[in-house]
Design a protein around this motif. Structure first.
Motif, PDB file in Angstrom:
ATOM      1  N   GLY A  77      40.976  49.470  30.993  1.00  0.00           N
ATOM      2  CA  GLY A  77      40.628  48.971  29.649  1.00  0.00           C
ATOM      3  C   GLY A  77      41.516  49.539  28.566  1.00  0.00           C
ATOM      4  N   VAL A  78      40.900  49.897  27.436  1.00  0.00           N
ATOM      5  CA  VAL A  78      41.660  50.445  26.298  1.00  0.00           C
ATOM      6  C   VAL A  78      41.850  51.941  26.534  1.00  0.00           C
ATOM      7  CG1 VAL A  78      41.664  50.849  23.818  1.00  0.00           C
ATOM      8  CG2 VAL A  78      40.777  48.695  24.721  1.00  0.00           C
ATOM      9  N   GLU A  79      43.084  52.326  26.874  1.00  0.00           N
ATOM     10  CA  GLU A  79      43.390  53.725  27.160  1.00  0.00           C
ATOM     11  C   GLU A  79      44.099  54.352  25.949  1.00  0.00           C
ATOM     12  OE1 GLU A  79      44.212  54.098  31.716  1.00  0.00           O
ATOM     13  OE2 GLU A  79      44.914  52.129  31.090  1.00  0.00           O
TER      14      GLU A  79
ATOM     15  N   PHE B 200      46.510  40.387  26.982  1.00  0.00           N
ATOM     16  CA  PHE B 200      46.520  39.915  28.366  1.00  0.00           C
ATOM     17  C   PHE B 200      45.855  40.984  29.219  1.00  0.00           C
ATOM     18  CE2 PHE B 200      48.860  39.483  32.523  1.00  0.00           C
ATOM     19  CZ  PHE B 200      48.349  38.237  32.870  1.00  0.00           C
ATOM     20  N   VAL B 201      44.703  40.645  29.805  1.00  0.00           N
ATOM     21  CA  VAL B 201      43.989  41.594  30.667  1.00  0.00           C
ATOM     22  C   VAL B 201      44.552  41.422  32.078  1.00  0.00           C
ATOM     23  CG1 VAL B 201      41.752  42.349  31.547  1.00  0.00           C
ATOM     24  CG2 VAL B 201      41.946  41.502  29.193  1.00  0.00           C
ATOM     25  N   ASN B 202      45.364  42.402  32.478  1.00  0.00           N
ATOM     26  CA  ASN B 202      46.108  42.334  33.739  1.00  0.00           C
ATOM     27  C   ASN B 202      45.331  43.026  34.867  1.00  0.00           C
ATOM     28  OD1 ASN B 202      48.331  41.813  35.383  1.00  0.00           O
ATOM     29  ND2 ASN B 202      49.368  43.712  34.824  1.00  0.00           N
ATOM     30  N   LYS B 203      45.820  42.899  36.069  1.00  0.00           N
ATOM     31  CA  LYS B 203      45.257  43.574  37.257  1.00  0.00           C
ATOM     32  C   LYS B 203      43.830  43.127  37.559  1.00  0.00           C
ATOM     33  CE  LYS B 203      48.370  47.514  36.940  1.00  0.00           C
ATOM     34  NZ  LYS B 203      48.608  48.905  37.231  1.00  0.00           N
ATOM     35  N   MET B 204      43.544  41.820  37.330  1.00  0.00           N
ATOM     36  CA  MET B 204      42.203  41.292  37.663  1.00  0.00           C
ATOM     37  C   MET B 204      41.949  41.322  39.165  1.00  0.00           C
ATOM     38  SD  MET B 204      40.353  40.579  35.054  1.00  0.00           S
ATOM     39  CE  MET B 204      39.071  39.941  36.107  1.00  0.00           C
ATOM     40  N   ASP B 205      43.013  41.544  39.957  1.00  0.00           N
ATOM     41  CA  ASP B 205      42.856  41.581  41.424  1.00  0.00           C
ATOM     42  C   ASP B 205      42.496  42.974  41.935  1.00  0.00           C
ATOM     43  OD1 ASP B 205      45.352  42.394  40.456  1.00  0.00           O
ATOM     44  OD2 ASP B 205      46.300  42.130  42.404  1.00  0.00           O
ATOM     45  N   ARG B 206      42.397  43.952  41.018  1.00  0.00           N
ATOM     46  CA  ARG B 206      42.091  45.325  41.437  1.00  0.00           C
ATOM     47  C   ARG B 206      40.590  45.532  41.596  1.00  0.00           C
ATOM     48  NH1 ARG B 206      45.280  49.408  38.915  1.00  0.00           N
ATOM     49  NH2 ARG B 206      43.501  50.778  39.286  1.00  0.00           N
ATOM     50  N   ILE B 207      40.217  46.406  42.513  1.00  0.00           N
ATOM     51  CA  ILE B 207      38.797  46.754  42.681  1.00  0.00           C
ATOM     52  C   ILE B 207      38.331  47.436  41.394  1.00  0.00           C
ATOM     53  CG2 ILE B 207      37.182  48.238  43.956  1.00  0.00           C
ATOM     54  CD1 ILE B 207      39.130  47.851  46.385  1.00  0.00           C
ATOM     55  N   GLY B 208      37.176  47.026  40.875  1.00  0.00           N
ATOM     56  CA  GLY B 208      36.648  47.612  39.640  1.00  0.00           C
ATOM     57  C   GLY B 208      37.101  46.880  38.390  1.00  0.00           C
ATOM     58  N   ALA B 209      37.854  45.779  38.546  1.00  0.00           N
ATOM     59  CA  ALA B 209      38.307  45.005  37.379  1.00  0.00           C
ATOM     60  C   ALA B 209      37.104  44.418  36.649  1.00  0.00           C
ATOM     61  CB  ALA B 209      39.244  43.882  37.831  1.00  0.00           C
ATOM     62  N   ASP B 210      37.101  44.523  35.324  1.00  0.00           N
ATOM     63  CA  ASP B 210      35.977  44.001  34.523  1.00  0.00           C
ATOM     64  C   ASP B 210      36.524  43.448  33.207  1.00  0.00           C
ATOM     65  OD1 ASP B 210      33.708  43.504  33.008  1.00  0.00           O
ATOM     66  OD2 ASP B 210      32.653  45.308  33.680  1.00  0.00           O
ATOM     67  N   PHE B 211      36.802  42.157  33.196  1.00  0.00           N
ATOM     68  CA  PHE B 211      37.395  41.483  32.037  1.00  0.00           C
ATOM     69  C   PHE B 211      36.529  41.648  30.791  1.00  0.00           C
ATOM     70  CE2 PHE B 211      37.517  37.577  29.429  1.00  0.00           C
ATOM     71  CZ  PHE B 211      38.851  37.579  29.043  1.00  0.00           C
ATOM     72  N   PHE B 212      35.225  41.436  30.947  1.00  0.00           N
ATOM     73  CA  PHE B 212      34.326  41.422  29.786  1.00  0.00           C
ATOM     74  C   PHE B 212      34.171  42.819  29.174  1.00  0.00           C
ATOM     75  CE2 PHE B 212      33.244  37.890  32.589  1.00  0.00           C
ATOM     76  CZ  PHE B 212      33.522  36.838  31.729  1.00  0.00           C
ATOM     77  N   ASN B 213      34.270  43.846  30.014  1.00  0.00           N
ATOM     78  CA  ASN B 213      34.215  45.214  29.491  1.00  0.00           C
ATOM     79  C   ASN B 213      35.464  45.517  28.654  1.00  0.00           C
ATOM     80  OD1 ASN B 213      33.164  47.947  29.287  1.00  0.00           O
ATOM     81  ND2 ASN B 213      34.844  48.519  30.640  1.00  0.00           N
ATOM     82  N   VAL B 214      36.633  45.010  29.100  1.00  0.00           N
ATOM     83  CA  VAL B 214      37.872  45.231  28.346  1.00  0.00           C
ATOM     84  C   VAL B 214      37.773  44.551  26.982  1.00  0.00           C
ATOM     85  CG1 VAL B 214      40.381  44.954  28.313  1.00  0.00           C
ATOM     86  CG2 VAL B 214      39.232  45.430  30.473  1.00  0.00           C
TER      87      VAL B 214
ATOM     88  N   LEU C 279      43.693  36.584  27.131  1.00  0.00           N
ATOM     89  CA  LEU C 279      43.925  35.880  28.389  1.00  0.00           C
ATOM     90  C   LEU C 279      43.759  36.865  29.535  1.00  0.00           C
ATOM     91  CD1 LEU C 279      46.299  35.016  26.122  1.00  0.00           C
ATOM     92  CD2 LEU C 279      46.742  33.300  27.849  1.00  0.00           C
ATOM     93  N   CYS C 280      43.735  36.365  30.759  1.00  0.00           N
ATOM     94  CA  CYS C 280      43.608  37.276  31.890  1.00  0.00           C
ATOM     95  C   CYS C 280      44.459  36.799  33.058  1.00  0.00           C
ATOM     96  CB  CYS C 280      42.148  37.427  32.312  1.00  0.00           C
ATOM     97  SG  CYS C 280      41.397  35.897  32.882  1.00  0.00           S
ATOM     98  N   GLY C 281      44.695  37.691  34.006  1.00  0.00           N
ATOM     99  CA  GLY C 281      45.486  37.328  35.174  1.00  0.00           C
ATOM    100  C   GLY C 281      45.813  38.545  36.005  1.00  0.00           C
ATOM    101  N   ALA C 282      46.712  38.347  36.968  1.00  0.00           N
ATOM    102  CA  ALA C 282      47.171  39.422  37.839  1.00  0.00           C
ATOM    103  C   ALA C 282      48.672  39.233  38.014  1.00  0.00           C
ATOM    104  CB  ALA C 282      46.443  39.372  39.176  1.00  0.00           C
ATOM    105  N   ALA C 283      49.463  39.952  37.225  1.00  0.00           N
ATOM    106  CA  ALA C 283      50.920  39.744  37.235  1.00  0.00           C
ATOM    107  C   ALA C 283      51.504  39.983  38.624  1.00  0.00           C
ATOM    108  CB  ALA C 283      51.583  40.667  36.215  1.00  0.00           C
ATOM    109  N   PHE C 284      51.022  41.015  39.312  1.00  0.00           N
ATOM    110  CA  PHE C 284      51.563  41.341  40.631  1.00  0.00           C
ATOM    111  C   PHE C 284      51.342  40.184  41.617  1.00  0.00           C
ATOM    112  CE2 PHE C 284      51.325  43.763  44.741  1.00  0.00           C
ATOM    113  CZ  PHE C 284      52.672  44.037  44.800  1.00  0.00           C
TER     114      PHE C 284
END
Length: 694
Positions: free
Chosen positions: A111-113, A133-147, A258-263
């Motif tokens: 999130g916001v670091e 852009f909320v990246n790394k949506m493919d990671r375990i623990g990803a939470d778009f709405f929390n970001v 927006l959201c996604g997973a660049a990798f």
């Protein structure tokens, strides 16, 4: 040669984020999909196009901001990929100064670091419209709405999702576009280059409707037609929504998310669409303001090729093949290679020997440069970061940039006599490149002292000296850059009177010294009336005081945060000179310093530690032993986050200590916060420690 793209179809953007949020990976994907590169580079393999320095490839981090140009939907997009590590925050600062818009990337897990906050505030300072852009949506623990919630709460912004994710972690399959109200499912086998549009799945219909409603409500505040439709309950068209969202973004009233997973190559094309749809062209930002250096009046330049040429140099870089490269952004007018431009700060003309369009570390020659372009020039000898370049017949001085003072130093000495000259020349070149890197020679020991923004900053500088500049040198242990300050107001006097038979020397000043707020630096005010001292001697008095401030009386460290008022004095019609008043000013300051109870100040860092619950006690105990002031502890999904302020002197070796205490499971970030007064007991300890160094 005519310009290839109109200003309306030009975007100058930066990509900014906390370290490890995926900035460089996202930029690599952008370059791939816009046809700029044919193979996607990876940060973890050391093959990223934008991370071209050896140190960047080895460490997997961005150190220097890299520039490139790509094309999407018949638009030219000039991109600067900036570093995320706090030691290189100056790279972000100077890039944002010349950009029109930015993509802020957030990790869907973190999130916001801390560094996200720093770069966000820097963008606020320059009024930069941005999209998230909320990246790394493919990671375990990803939470778009929390970001999204964190962007609102921690950054005080108005985030407006224009997409929501379908699943997260391993089950992240696509996105729901809230503007077209369609589900976008990416084709895993085609590197995300193709996708299918379908109806929104039933189980996500309610959530999509809710966020669509919020989107229309937020956008309607920036468009009267949309507001009418919203009040009447009429669903707007995608075009109407895009128009209102663009206006809201340009007004910095909202931030499209927006959201996604660049990798995994998901969401990049839509991010490019958002750059074109929402971020400003050079025509959407206010006219650039500057000062006429001759008449000292405010003047403006409109973003058009027909105005006189005005540009700002924002980065200097040594290049092994062409020498010194000066990156600059053109705000108005045009210029051709082989012509002369004026540097008004230096009052010198500079020749644009070559103009280069930069793509990371590759380049192509340009005959002419136009309004809105970001390019580099070869052959500018006197231009520094923050300098203006302009038409010699129509001079303008644009607002420069302020850079933070370094907080950490090391002594460096050449191994052989042959290395001595090479070291001196190399350090000079590095200082020109990096305004936060400083070099001085200690008067007492004769040692060369280099100073920077953190351990990593100096580590990279030393590494470059060894590799790039082939210098052999011994480097001391890092030392803290202490400062001194006064604690009470005093009046003092400086008299410099010499009679030597012929023309003598006469300078006499009376000053009032008082403590200024932290971070103010040096303030000088001339309170004289009636020509007690002629005008031409006022500036030399101030220069003399500044010179005296470079070495205090507690331990010889520079004095900061002082307000000096010139209140009285006298002059001699024959014997007075600029030099005599400079010396008198210096004497007055040193006299006042003895009476003003000077104290030692130390740099204090803001630190944020993310630690698993079971090691929280260990981490807190260790921080307390380092004189930390704990500011707060808050829970994250799988860890605790400790925020504290700690003296920099206590933080050497912290990374190793923390890893051993937490079995390598805690991570931390640190950035400069402020200078604070040291207690008497601590001051005595520090003085005993540093006497050998000072």
């Amino acid at each position: 040669m005519p310009r290839a793209y109109t200003l309306e179809k030009t975007r100058n953007i930066g990509i900014m984020a906390h370290i490890d949020a995926g900035k460089t990976t996202t930029t690599e994907r952008i370059l791939f999909y816009t046809g700029k590169v044919h193979r996607m580079g990876e940060v973890h393999e050391g093959s990223a196009t934008m991370d071209w320095m050896e140190q960047e490839k080895e460490r997997g981090i961005t150190i220097t901001s890299a520039a490139t140009t790509c094309f999407w939907r018949d638009h030219q997009i000039n991109i600067i990929d900036t570093p995320g590590h706090v030691d290189f925050t100056v790279e972000v600062e100077r890039s944002l100064r010349v950009l029109d818009g930015a993509i802020a990337i957030f990790c869907a897990v973190g999130g916001v670091e801390p560094q996200s906050e720093t770069v966000w505030r820097q963008a606020d300072k320059y009024n930069i419209p941005r999209i998230a852009f909320v990246n790394k949506m493919d990671r375990i623990g990803a939470d778009f709405f929390n970001v999204v919630k964190m962007i609102k709460e921690r950054l005080g912004s108005h985030p407006v999702p224009i997409q929501i994710p379908m699943g997260s972690g391993e089950s992240f399959t696509g996105i729901i576009d809230l503007i077209s109200m369609k589900a976008i499912i990416y084709n895993e086998l085609k590197l995300g280059a193709t996708w299918e549009e379908s109806e929104i799945p039933k189980e996500l219909q309610d959530k999509a409707n809710q966020y669509r409603h919020d989107l229309v409500e937020a956008a309607s505040e920036f468009d009267d037609i949309l507001m009418e439709k919203y009040i009447e309950g009429i669903d707007p068209s995608p075009e109407e929504l895009l128009r209102a969202l663009r206006q809201g973004t340009l007004d910095i009233g909202l931030v499209p998310v927006l959201c996604g997973a660049a990798f995994k190559n998901k969401g990049i094309q839509r991010l490019l669409d958002a750059v074109v749809n929402f971020l400003p062209s050079p025509l959407d930002v206010p006219d650039v303001e500057g000062i006429d250096p001759k008449r000292e009046k405010k003047i403006t330049r409109k973003p058009t090729d027909d105005e006189p040429f005005a540009a700002l140099a924002f980065k200097i870089m040594s290049d092994p093949y062409v020498g010194q490269l000066t990156y600059f952004r053109v705000y108005s007018g045009r210029a051709s290679s082989k012509t002369f431009v004026l540097n008004p700060r230096e009052e010198r003309k500079e020749r644009l020997n070559r103009i280069l369009q930069i793509h990371a570390n590759k380049r192509e020659d340009r005959d002419e440069v136009y309004c809105g372009d970001i390019v580099a020039a070869v052959g500018l000898r006197y231009t520094k970061t923050g300098d203006t370049l302009c038409d010699p017949k129509h001079p303008i001085l644009l607002e420069s940039m302020n850079f933070p003072e370094p907080v950490i130093s090391v002594a460096i000495e050449p191994k052989t006599k042959a290395d001595e000259d090479r070291l001196s020349e190399s350090l000079s070149r590095l200082m020109v490149e990096d305004p936060t890197f400083k070099v001085r020679v200690d008067e007492e020991t004769g040692q060369t002292i280099i100073s920077g923004m953190g351990e990593l900053h100096l580590e990279i500088v030393v590494d470059r000296l060894f590799r790039e500049f082939k210098v052999k040198a011994n480097v001391g242990r890092p030392q803290v850059a202490y400062k001194e300050a006064i604690t009470k107001s005093v009046q003092s006097e400086g008299r410099f009177i010499r009679q030597t038979g012929g023309k003598g020397q006469y300078g006499h000043v009376v000053i009032q010294m008082e403590p200024a707020p932290r971070g103010t630096g040096y303030l000088f005010e001339n309170k004289l009336v009636g020509g007690i001292i002629p005008k031409e001697y006022i500036n030399p008095i101030s220069q003399g005081i500044k010179q005296a401030m470079s070495s205090g009386i507690v331990a010889g460290y520079p004095v900061i945060d002082v307000k000096v008022s010139l209140i009285d004095g006298s002059f001699h019609p024959v014997d007075s000179s600029e030099m005599s008043f400079k010396i008198a000013g210096s004497m007055a300051f040193l006299d006042g310093l003895k009476k003003a109870n000077p104290v030692l100040l130390e740099p204090t860092m803001k630190i944020e530690v993310v630690v698993p619950e079971e090691y929280l006690g260990e981490v807190l105990g260790d921080l307390n032993g380092r004189r930390a002031q704990i500011g707060g502890i808050h829970a994250r999904k799988d860890a605790q986050v400790v925020v504290a302020k700690v003296p920099l002197s206590e933080m050497f070796g912290y990374a190793t200590d923390m890893r051993s205490r937490t079995q390598g499971r805690a991570v931390y970030t640190m950035q400069f916060s402020h200078y604070q007064e040291v207690s008497t007991a601590e001051s005595n300890k520090i003085l005993q420690k540093v006497r050998g160094f000072v």
